[in-house]
Design an enzyme around this catalytic site. Structure first.
Site, PDB file in Angstrom:
ATOM      1  N   GLY B 216       0.814  -1.211   0.000  1.00  7.48           N
ATOM      2  CA  GLY B 216       0.000   0.000   0.000  1.00  7.48           C
ATOM      3  C   GLY B 216       0.847   1.259   0.000  1.00  7.48           C
ATOM      4  N   SER B 217       0.315   2.303   0.590  1.00 10.52           N
ATOM      5  CA  SER B 217       0.987   3.596   0.536  1.00 10.52           C
ATOM      6  C   SER B 217       2.330   3.601   1.223  1.00 10.52           C
ATOM      7  CB  SER B 217       0.132   4.678   1.190  1.00 10.52           C
ATOM      8  OG  SER B 217      -1.080   4.785   0.530  1.00 10.52           O
ATOM      9  N   THR B 218       2.590   2.624   2.075  1.00 11.04           N
ATOM     10  CA  THR B 218       3.910   2.622   2.707  1.00 11.04           C
ATOM     11  C   THR B 218       4.991   2.500   1.647  1.00 11.04           C
ATOM     12  OG1 THR B 218       3.667   0.230   3.042  1.00 11.04           O
ATOM     13  CG2 THR B 218       3.193   1.654   4.918  1.00 11.04           C
ATOM     14  N   LYS B 220       5.206   4.182  -0.883  1.00 12.66           N
ATOM     15  CA  LYS B 220       5.538   5.503  -1.436  1.00 12.66           C
ATOM     16  C   LYS B 220       6.850   6.025  -0.878  1.00 12.66           C
ATOM     17  CE  LYS B 220       0.766   6.687  -2.365  1.00 12.66           C
ATOM     18  NZ  LYS B 220      -0.472   7.185  -1.770  1.00 12.66           N
ATOM     19  N   PRO B 605      -3.617   3.168  -1.368  1.00  9.27           N
ATOM     20  CA  PRO B 605      -3.801   2.433  -2.610  1.00  9.27           C
ATOM     21  C   PRO B 605      -4.857   1.383  -2.427  1.00  9.27           C
ATOM     22  CG  PRO B 605      -1.980   1.578  -1.477  1.00  9.27           C
ATOM     23  CD  PRO B 605      -2.480   2.719  -0.674  1.00  9.27           C
TER      24      PRO B 605
END
Lengths: 443, 615
Positions: B216-218, B220, B605
């Protein structure tokens, strides 16, 4: 004098052997139970007693004999006993009894057989007796099939293998017959293609005896003994006639026979498959060989120590596979020691044969035959355990558990000792006073 | 005849020589092969009937030991802490082998390594019982906090020291009790194992380092690091347009932010609110080669060299996968589609950021000592990957501090400590909607001692709040516990050099928002000392009307930047994507959610590799 030297050597070797055996026995108990065996002193006494009895008999009855035969056999016997005791205490008790009987037979043989060449007269008795002994297990009611081989006879509580004695009888017969006919047999007149054969009628009785024995053994599914017998026959023919053709013929016959057996008999194919790759059926037919290999690998160079390994996993560890147990617990060093002991025994046996110089070479030939039996038998079983050759069921002389085998081997030993003593006497190595007690005379 | 007899002797000698050779082959040549064969029970029996060393945590708790027992096995392996360390110690069973440290350190525990067996010449002939004790880098108190905080929910927690790679906590639920598998009763063991294998959460697997999930967004964080390293972005440039959706090249299908919100701005701004559209474009701008290289620089597609059996490598697809496929690259940049990471890998990634761009190799065992207490083995910290330059790492770090201060990860704040973090929500596409809730972070930001990754599996809801609400408090508790104890590397001359304390500045979120009313205290674009920073950080905000571009005021570097505050604006916080939680506990409750324009943030996400639209 040589004789005294030999006997003293024999004495010191026996003492050493007894100490080693007792030490191994103590270590085995320490390894398994972490305590010294309660009966260590009686054990040592009994071992010494038996060996000394045999030694004294040899001093009295065959003082000129080679001094290493008895100690080597005693050491092997003792080592085997220690391992049997470590594996199965009940069998150990039996083996101890058989050892005593064996030593008794040794002494008895020395007593009865004063001149080996006297046995020549009984060649046909031996031939017949040998075949009868071979056939005995096939008699219904008397014979028993154990582990797929019908080679046992039960008399009351005791099972014994007449085949072990048959080997000796037939070796005696072969030696006698071949000595008489060797000239004739060495004249290879007949040519069948590239192969030169002697006149058939000379070879016939021997061939007959051999063929009968073979058929019987095959019928009894005792392939190991068949192989042993075949080897014995070929070797004695070769040595007596000095014709290498017999070895060539024997090799051809053996190959043909092996191929025939392989194509005809399913269980032979199985044996060969398992020999080539026991891991293909590691839990079933190959289990024994796989476990033996694991045991040997586990032992490594110095072994795990007696009583500290896990040889009980190997089926038949007390009999056919005792070498694997020794290899596991005594390592490469111990296994090599056992191999060396057999090499030495064979060497002494052959040297006895070489030194025997009577004009009638019966004793020479007999010595060769007896030594060959022991050498080939040990080779077959150790080779089977190590997977050098396919496995067949024969015992390791002196080491394996087995009363008949032990008895027969002690008789064999006594005969070798007797032959060795005879040559020593003829060579003048035995002092006068001993000669008198042996009532020997040159003939 | 004698000649023939001699020849016979020679032939027999050759035969026996062959036997001797084969004996050597079996007992020496192929011995190790046979001894290690799975069909060979001897090793197992020996190991099982001998005592094994203890496994002890850094704070002195014994988590595995052998106690004498009365039966034929002579020793019983017990695990006093039950399931707490089951994923690390593994189990030691007779029929089912071993797992975990019991497996990787089997020889040391059993005292069978060469070093332990032969300490002197006499040892060649004498066999003594030896054992080896393992000292772990892990701490029982931290592990217990991880377990308690997870409170029975399925998930994983990984905490490590970014300076050395030492693992401080490694927990995943559901777990199991290794005592059940170490029992001497075969029937009991069999039943226990069957039961554990049938359990849906895979307790025997060791999910923290063997199971992969969508990060997921981690992810990023990795994207940002890769972009900075490539030079595609800087702390201030580019400023991504504020928009609700982004259409990658070669497609017409748009990629949306969570909740349909709009967001944009510079790096710090978009990370703060976890802006999908911006990061997706960033990924495409970096390009496949750059993204792949960036991910692999952090350890993706490589197996972490942790001292536990069979760790799983995390996955980032290779460049050929992205050929002519920018849409997939866009999705990968926000941690979706084909990106899969183990919790351990995410912890290692942020540990790399924390450690000046160097990812250290993870390990759980510090030392092995023998039964006399003598040192046998010692783990030296090793570099695993040189991920990014220290400058890049510092920038990402500062951005992550912003995420905690007034971004989606505000529930990770620790009083008196500067915390850096990033949340993530991986949508699972179920009905009713659920997602994996992630959070990664490290503290204290200027001199990090601990890096964590927390994963909560299958939580209800699909907003970015999920990560920030549910996972962040766990991470905070774990980090607090670690920091409460003295620093084990303090005063240690061999400690790896830490990144020089830099000032953590949180530049204004340059989303270009006009000076907003409702932000009293905020991060002023000045140098801030860490302790004060958090207390003044604004609570996560969730509204953002329009955005104006404001030049960044500081470029966080090692030196102390003296930012010139932009004359206008109290930097308001994040851009339109809105702060994570509508229901965020407003710590310093100043801003009231006002703007209707921004929905609650979720730029997390959609997790499952479906089309990058919301929900």
């Amino acid at each position: 004098m040589m004789a005294a030297l030999r006997r003293n050597t024999e004495l010191s070797l026996i003492l050493l052997g007894a100490l080693i055996t007792a030490g191994a026995y103590a270590l085995g108990s320490l390894g398994r139970l972490s305590t010294l065996p309660a009966d260590i002193v009686p054990f040592l006494v009994v071992v010494l007693g038996l060996l000394l009895a045999a030694h004294v008999a040899t001093r009295a009855l065959a003082p000129g004999a080679d001094g290493t035969l008895l100690p080597l056999a005693g050491l092997l016997n003792g080592l085997g006993y220690v391992f049997i005791a470590r594996l199965d205490e009940d069998l150990a008790g039996l083996q101890a009894t058989w050892t005593a009987v064996g030593v008794g037979a040794y002494i008895l043989t020395l007593l009865v057989v004063r001149r080996v060449r006297d046995l020549q007269r009984y060649q046909w008795t031996f031939a017949l007796g040998g075949i009868v002994l071979l056939l005995l297990p096939l008699v219904p009611g008397l014979g028993r099939t154990i582990n797929g081989a019908r080679i046992w006879v039960s008399l009351g509580p005791v099972n014994f293998q007449p085949g072990e004695f048959a080997k000796l009888a037939l070796a005696l017969f072969f030696a006698a017959y071949l000595v008489e006919r060797r000239e004739l047999l060495s004249r290879l007149l007949f040519r069948v293609g590239p192969i030169r054969l002697p006149e058939p009628r000379h070879l016939l009785p021997v061939l007959l005896a051999w063929a009968v024995s073979l058929v019987v053994m095959v019928a009894q599914k005792d392939l190991g003994s068949s192989l042993l017998f075949f080897a014995l026959f070929v070797v004695m023919l070769w040595i007596s006639t000095e014709r290498i053709s017999y070895v060539a013929m024997g090799g051809l016959l053996f190959s043909a026979g092996a191929v025939l057996a392989w194509t005809q008999f399913g269980h032979v194919q199985d044996r060969v498959d398992i020999w080539l790759d026991p891991w293909s059926d590691a839990q079933g037919a190959g289990y024994q060989l796989v476990q033996a290999s694991f045991a040997l690998a586990w032992g490594g160079l110095v072994g795990t120590g007696i009583g500290l390994g896990d040889p009980g996993r190997i089926p038949a560890a007390e009999t056919d596979f005792i070498f694997a147990a020794i290899g596991e617990e005594l390592g490469l060093l111990g296994g090599t020691a056992v191999l060396a002991a057999f090499v030495l025994l064979v060497g002494v046996g052959l040297r006895t044969a070489v030194r025997s110089d009577h004009p009638e070479p019966f004793e020479k030939l007999l010595a060769v035959g007896l030594t060959t039996i022991m050498a080939v038998q040990a080779f077959i079983i150790i080779g089977g355990v190590l997977r050098v050759v396919p496995l067949t069921g024969v015992t390791l002389p002196f080491v394996s558990y087995g009363g008949s085998s032990l008895l027969a081997n002690y008789v064999l030993l006594a005969l070798l000792v007797r032959i060795s003593d005879d040559s020593a006497r003829r060579a003048g190595e035995v002092p006068e006073r001993t000669r008198a007690t042996a009532r020997v005379g040159r003939r | 005849m004698n000649r023939q007899i001699r020849r016979l002797g020679a032939a027999l000698l050759v035969c026996y020589a062959a036997l001797f050779v084969q004996l050597n082959v079996l007992q020496l040549g192929r011995a190790s092969e046979y001894n290690d064969s799975p069909l060979n029970n001897r090793k197992i029996v020996r190991d099982f009937t001998n005592p094994r060393g203890r496994i002890i945590t850094a704070d002195g708790v014994v988590v595995a030991e052998s106690v004498p027992s009365d039966d034929r096995f002579r020793y019983q392996r017990t695990y006093p802490t039950g399931d707490l360390f089951s994923q690390v110690t593994g189990y030691f069973s007779f029929t089912y082998g071993s797992d975990g440290l019991e497996k990787t350190y089997n020889d040391q525990l059993a005292g069978q390594t060469q070093r332990q067996r032969v300490r002197g010449f006499l040892d060649l002939f004498v066999d003594k019982l030896r054992v080896g004790d393992l000292s772990l880098s892990m701490r029982a108190d931290v592990q217990q906090v991880a377990k308690d905080e997870l409170a029975g929910r399925e998930g994983s927690v990984v905490a490590l020291d970014p300076r050395t790679g030492a693992v401080l906590a490694l927990w995943s639920a559901p777990a199991y009790d290794p005592n059940e598998l170490a029992s001497h009763d075969p029937e009991q063991t069999r039943l226990a194992r069957e039961r554990l294998l049938a359990e849906p959460g895979k307790p025997l697997l060791g999910n923290a380092y063997r199971e992969r999930y969508f990060p997921g967004s981690t992810f990023k964080v990795v994207t940002a690091a890769a972009a900075l390293e490539e030079g595609t972005v800087t702390a201030t440039e580019p400023v991504y347009p504020v928009r609700r959706e982004y259409v990658p090249p070669l497609t017409t299908r748009p990629l949306r932010n969570f909740g349909g919100s709009a967001c944009g701005g510079n790096l710090f701004a978009i990370l703060r609110v976890s802006c999908n559209t911006a990061f997706a474009e960033m990924g495409v701008q970096v390009g496949a080669a750059g993204m792949v290289a960036g991910a692999q620089a952090f350890g993706f597609n490589d197996t972490p060299p942790i001292d536990l059996p069979r760790p799983a490598p995390s996955r980032f697809p290779d460049t050929s996968f992205f050929e002519q496929n920018d849409p997939l690259l866009a999705q990968a940049a926000i941690g979706q589609n084909e990106v899969q990471a183990t919790p351990l890998q995410m912890a290692l990634a942020v540990a790399g950021i924390a450690n000046g761009g160097t990812v250290m190799a993870p390990y759980t065992v510090e030392e092995v000592r023998d039964e006399r207490g003598e040192l046998i083995e010692e783990t030296e910290p090793q570099v695993w990957h040189q991920a990014v330059s220290p400058a890049t790492a510092a920038t990402v770090r500062d951005a992550m501090v912003g995420v905690v201060q007034d971004g989606t990860a505000s529930r990770m704040q620790i009083p008196g400590v500067t915390v850096a973090g990033k949340t993530g929500t991986a949508q699972l596409g179920t009905d009713p909607p659920s997602s994996h809730a992630w959070v990664v972070g490290f503290a204290p930001a200027e001199n990090p001692r601990v890096a964590v990754a927390v994963l909560l599996k299958g939580q209800p809801g699909v907003s970015e709040v999920t990560g920030g609400t549910l996972a962040a408090p766990i991470a905070r508790a774990v980090m607090e516990t670690v920091l409460a104890a003295p620093d084990p590397l303090e005063g240690d001359p061999d400690a790896p050099p830490t990144t020089p304390p830099s000032s953590i500045t949180v530049p204004p979120p340059d989303t270009g928002a006009p000076p907003d009313t409702s932000t009293p205290d905020t991060t002023t674009p000045e140098e801030e000392t860490p302790p004060s920073a958090t207390s003044t950080s604004a609570p996560p905000q969730d509204e953002e009307p329009d955005v104006t571009i404001v030049p960044p005021t500081t470029v966080p570097t090692a030196s102390t930047p003296a930012p010139d505050a932009p004359p206008e604006a109290p930097p308001t916080d994040p851009s339109t994507t809105g702060a994570p939680t509508t229901d965020a506990p407003s710590t310093t409750a100043t801003t009231s959610p006002s703007g209707p324009t921004t929905a609650a943030a979720d730029s997390g996400p959609p997790g499952t590799g479906t089309t990058p639209s919301v929900g």
